[in-house]
Motif scaffolding. Structure first.
Motif, PDB file in Angstrom:
ATOM      1  N   VAL A 298       0.926  -1.114   0.093  1.00  0.00           N
ATOM      2  CA  VAL A 298      -0.078  -0.104  -0.051  1.00  0.00           C
ATOM      3  C   VAL A 298       0.842   1.233  -0.134  1.00  0.00           C
ATOM      4  O   VAL A 298       1.913   1.506   0.770  1.00  0.00           O
ATOM      5  N   ILE A 300       1.221   5.267   1.176  1.00  0.00           N
ATOM      6  CA  ILE A 300       0.469   6.052   2.134  1.00  0.00           C
ATOM      7  C   ILE A 300       1.297   7.513   1.988  1.00  0.00           C
ATOM      8  O   ILE A 300       2.463   7.339   2.395  1.00  0.00           O
ATOM      9  N   ARG A 307       0.185  14.502  -0.953  1.00  0.00           N
ATOM     10  CA  ARG A 307      -0.801  13.717  -1.506  1.00  0.00           C
ATOM     11  C   ARG A 307      -0.878  13.492  -3.004  1.00  0.00           C
ATOM     12  O   ARG A 307      -1.177  12.478  -3.350  1.00  0.00           O
ATOM     13  N   LYS A 320      -2.513  -0.190  -4.372  1.00  0.00           N
ATOM     14  CA  LYS A 320      -3.467   0.585  -3.591  1.00  0.00           C
ATOM     15  C   LYS A 320      -3.085   1.763  -2.832  1.00  0.00           C
ATOM     16  O   LYS A 320      -1.795   2.066  -2.494  1.00  0.00           O
ATOM     17  N   TYR A 321      -3.763   3.200  -2.925  1.00  0.00           N
ATOM     18  CA  TYR A 321      -3.573   4.389  -2.165  1.00  0.00           C
ATOM     19  C   TYR A 321      -4.451   4.440  -1.022  1.00  0.00           C
ATOM     20  O   TYR A 321      -5.522   4.284  -1.108  1.00  0.00           O
ATOM     21  N   ARG A 322      -3.805   4.737   0.215  1.00  0.00           N
ATOM     22  CA  ARG A 322      -4.719   4.625   1.023  1.00  0.00           C
ATOM     23  C   ARG A 322      -4.154   5.759   2.127  1.00  0.00           C
ATOM     24  O   ARG A 322      -3.126   6.131   2.246  1.00  0.00           O
ATOM     25  N   GLU A 323      -5.344   6.889   2.610  1.00  0.00           N
ATOM     26  CA  GLU A 323      -4.845   7.839   3.454  1.00  0.00           C
ATOM     27  C   GLU A 323      -4.597   6.955   5.075  1.00  0.00           C
ATOM     28  O   GLU A 323      -5.822   6.963   5.784  1.00  0.00           O
ATOM     29  N   GLY A 324      -3.647   6.796   5.344  1.00  0.00           N
ATOM     30  CA  GLY A 324      -3.123   6.053   6.718  1.00  0.00           C
ATOM     31  C   GLY A 324      -2.891   6.671   7.641  1.00  0.00           C
ATOM     32  O   GLY A 324      -2.813   6.590   8.709  1.00  0.00           O
ATOM     33  N   GLU A 357      -4.718   0.510   8.369  1.00  0.00           N
ATOM     34  CA  GLU A 357      -3.973   0.745   7.029  1.00  0.00           C
ATOM     35  C   GLU A 357      -2.441  -0.010   7.206  1.00  0.00           C
ATOM     36  O   GLU A 357      -1.700   0.120   6.015  1.00  0.00           O
ATOM     37  N   LYS A 361       1.213  -4.682   6.989  1.00  0.00           N
ATOM     38  CA  LYS A 361       1.400  -4.602   5.643  1.00  0.00           C
ATOM     39  C   LYS A 361       2.837  -4.110   5.410  1.00  0.00           C
ATOM     40  O   LYS A 361       3.372  -3.225   6.184  1.00  0.00           O
ATOM     41  N   VAL A 363       4.295  -0.893   4.050  1.00  0.00           N
ATOM     42  CA  VAL A 363       3.800   0.200   3.271  1.00  0.00           C
ATOM     43  C   VAL A 363       4.848   1.212   2.763  1.00  0.00           C
ATOM     44  O   VAL A 363       6.020   1.190   3.251  1.00  0.00           O
TER      45      VAL A 363
END
Ligand SMILES: O=P(O)(O)OC[C@H]1O[C@H](OP(=O)(O)OP(=O)(O)O)[C@H](O)[C@@H]1O
Ligand SMILES: NC(=O)CC[C@H](N)C(=O)O
Ligand SMILES: [Mg+2]
Length: 512
Positions: A298, A300, A307, A320-324, A357, A361, A363
């Motif tokens: 992922v 983050i 961003r 995947k892009y996630r706002e962790g 998130e 994982k 990251v």
């Protein structure tokens, strides 16, 4: 990096200046100020703090007039005393007030000349006060009670010959109007635009970033050119003049990397698009160096600035892009805070991990840049605490190795984590499992937009040590280092022309 704004309107400008300063708040959080002009008088309010804290209703009501300038400050010279908040003022000739973004690299020499040759008094160590006095001296030397626009441009041209460094300036001259000008390399941004008033008359705004204009209903006309001055007289007539032969058109790269808002267009380059391309380039490098089996579960971002590039990076990696990390919206920017203690504490106050998130994982955390390493050091630990398996780190900019002398307060090599350290050493210091930086050539390619922009290159000195104005000596850098390291700033003696919490008010406007 400070933010400046100037407005020439047909209605009171206090509110539009306030609104523009709130839009430019990301450029300076230490102090804010507005001066308006009416019937040959200036009205001032300035103090330390964010825009929302400096201007109360009672101050706003006293800022009368249809012409005005404003400033948000992030100090690069002098102290952070409220006495050095801007705009600055001199009473002769005519009465001039000025707001400056940038940093003069020959301020010390100029200060001596001002004292010895021009018989002028400086009351602070601010380079912006120096700039104002050089301008005032050159206007005074005209010896005119009623200068024409050409006279004003002549004075500004003489001033250009004396200044070295970076400057984007807005100023008011009583009885004359609003002036704005930009250094010969266009290092600091400055853009102007117009709108039509309710009764059909043209009004102007000049500001550091286009978002200040569009946010207040002004349409961008164009960037002020390097070495160009503009003058809007009291009849709202716009005059422009190329005061000095422009040098290479090389805006500051760090505006695109970090400083500017993504929705700004600087020198006809969209900051947002530039950041997207940074993400794309960085993804290519990751694929090349880490291979297709990069092991990233992922991507983050580290809010806020990264961003945009992190999003595009994730897309290009097909991950995947996630706002962790969630950001506390009430905490400002960390990097432009004055002391290391405050910066460190604020990273934890500002960002909080969403364990979901991170748990088990691998990251990839993405930031726009690593400067002192404050953010990444804290954030990697937070990712581990939240249960991450492996923590990789990517910077959308190359390692920052050299001091900035043009308006960003990073004057000390030893405070820059990548200075004197290899990438592997930085990785170990920040505690990442893997670390990757953007290449400088890729960054330049990401930002350059030859289709829309006349920009010829960028000031990339913080990455490559090549100072675009060409006159930065080792002696100057050593001197800067002594004056502006964190310790010296913490022990700094405030220059007293008022108590630190009382703004200098030379216009007779009294505090309640
Ligand atoms: O290595 P460092 O010295 O920590 O500096 C780099 C960090 O500082 C800035 O964030 P900041 O919090 O100032 O602003 P932002 O919210 O716009 O990202 C920048 O975006 C990096 O995250
Ligand atoms: N960041 C800036 O543009 C700083 C402006 C000016 N040199 C000051 O210190 O106030
Ligand atoms: Mg950040």
């Amino acid at each position: 990096m400070c933010g400046v704004v100037g407005v020439a309107a047909h209605e009171p400008v206090n509110q539009v200046l306030y609104d523009a300063l709130t839009v430019l708040q990301h450029r300076g959080q230490d102090a804010a100020g507005i001066v308006t002009m009416k019937d040959g008088r200036f009205y001032l309010r300035k103090d330390n703090g964010m825009v929302r804290d400096v201007f109360m209703t009672r101050h706003m009501m006293r800022l009368i007039g249809e012409f005005g300038v404003g400033h948000v400050r992030y100090p690069t010279a002098g102290t952070s005393s409220s006495a050095e908040a801007q705009p600055f003022y001199v009473n002769s000739p005519y009465g001039i007030t000025l707001a400056h973004n940038g940093n003069l690299t020959n301020a010390e020499t100029l200060a001596k000349e001002l004292y010895q040759d021009d018989l002028r008094h400086l009351n602070t160590n601010s380079d912006s006060e120096v700039l104002l006095n050089v301008l005032a001296h050159e206007i005074q030397a005209l010896g005119k009670t009623q200068p024409t626009p050409d006279d004003i441009f002549t004075a500004i041209s003489s001033m250009y010959k004396r200044l070295e460094g970076a400057y984007a300036v807005v100023a008011l001259i009583t009885g004359q109007g609003l002036i704005a000008f930009r250094d010969p390399n266009g290092i600091r941004p400055l853009v102007y635009g117009e709108r039509v008033s309710a009764d059909g008359q043209t009004e102007y705004m000049v500001a550091s970033e286009s978002v200040a204009l569009t946010g207040s209903g002004f349409k961008v006309v164009r960037d002020v050119k390097p070495g160009e001055a503009i003058f809007i007289d009291l009849n709202h007539k716009l005059h422009t003049y190329q005061c000095i032969e422009p040098k290479e058109y090389t805006p500051c790269m760090f505006e695109y990397v970090y400083f500017a808002r993504p929705d700004s267009i600087i020198d006809n380059i969209s900051v947002y698009k530039a950041r997207l391309r940074m993400g794309e380039k960085l993804a290519q490098k990751i694929r090349k160096e880490w291979g297709e089996d990069h092991d990233i579960d992922v991507v983050i971002p580290i809010p806020d600035t990264s961003r945009t590039s992190a999003m595009e990076l994730a897309l290009n990696l097909n991950v995947k892009y996630r706002e962790g990390f969630m950001k506390n919206r009430y905490i400002g920017r960390t990097f432009i805070m004055p002391g290391q203690q405050q910066r460190k504490k604020s990273v934890r106050q500002k960002l909080n991990a969403v364990p979901l998130e991170f748990k088990n994982k691998n990251v990839l955390l993405v930031d726009d840049s690593i400067v002192r390493g404050t953010t990444c050091h804290e954030i990697i630990q937070m990712a581990r605490d939240a249960g991450a398996n492996k923590v990789f780190f990517a910077s959308a900019a190359p390692p920052v190795k050299y001091p900035n002398v043009y308006g960003i307060d990073m004057p000390v090599r030893s405070e820059l984590i990548a200075s004197g350290h290899t990438v592997e050493e930085v990785r170990q210091i920040i505690g990442a499992d893997r670390l990757i930086f953007q290449d400088l050539d890729d960054l330049i390619e990401a930002v350059q937009d030859t289709k829309h922009s006349k920009v010829e290159g960028f000031d990339c000195a913080v990455f490559d040590g090549k100072y675009i104005t060409g006159n930065i000596t080792e002696e100057y850098l050593n001197c800067l280092q002594e004056q502006r390291n964190d310790k010296a700033k913490a022990n700094g003696i405030e220059v007293i022309n008022n108590t630190p919490d009382t703004p200098v008010d030379m216009t007779g406007v009294q505090e309640n």
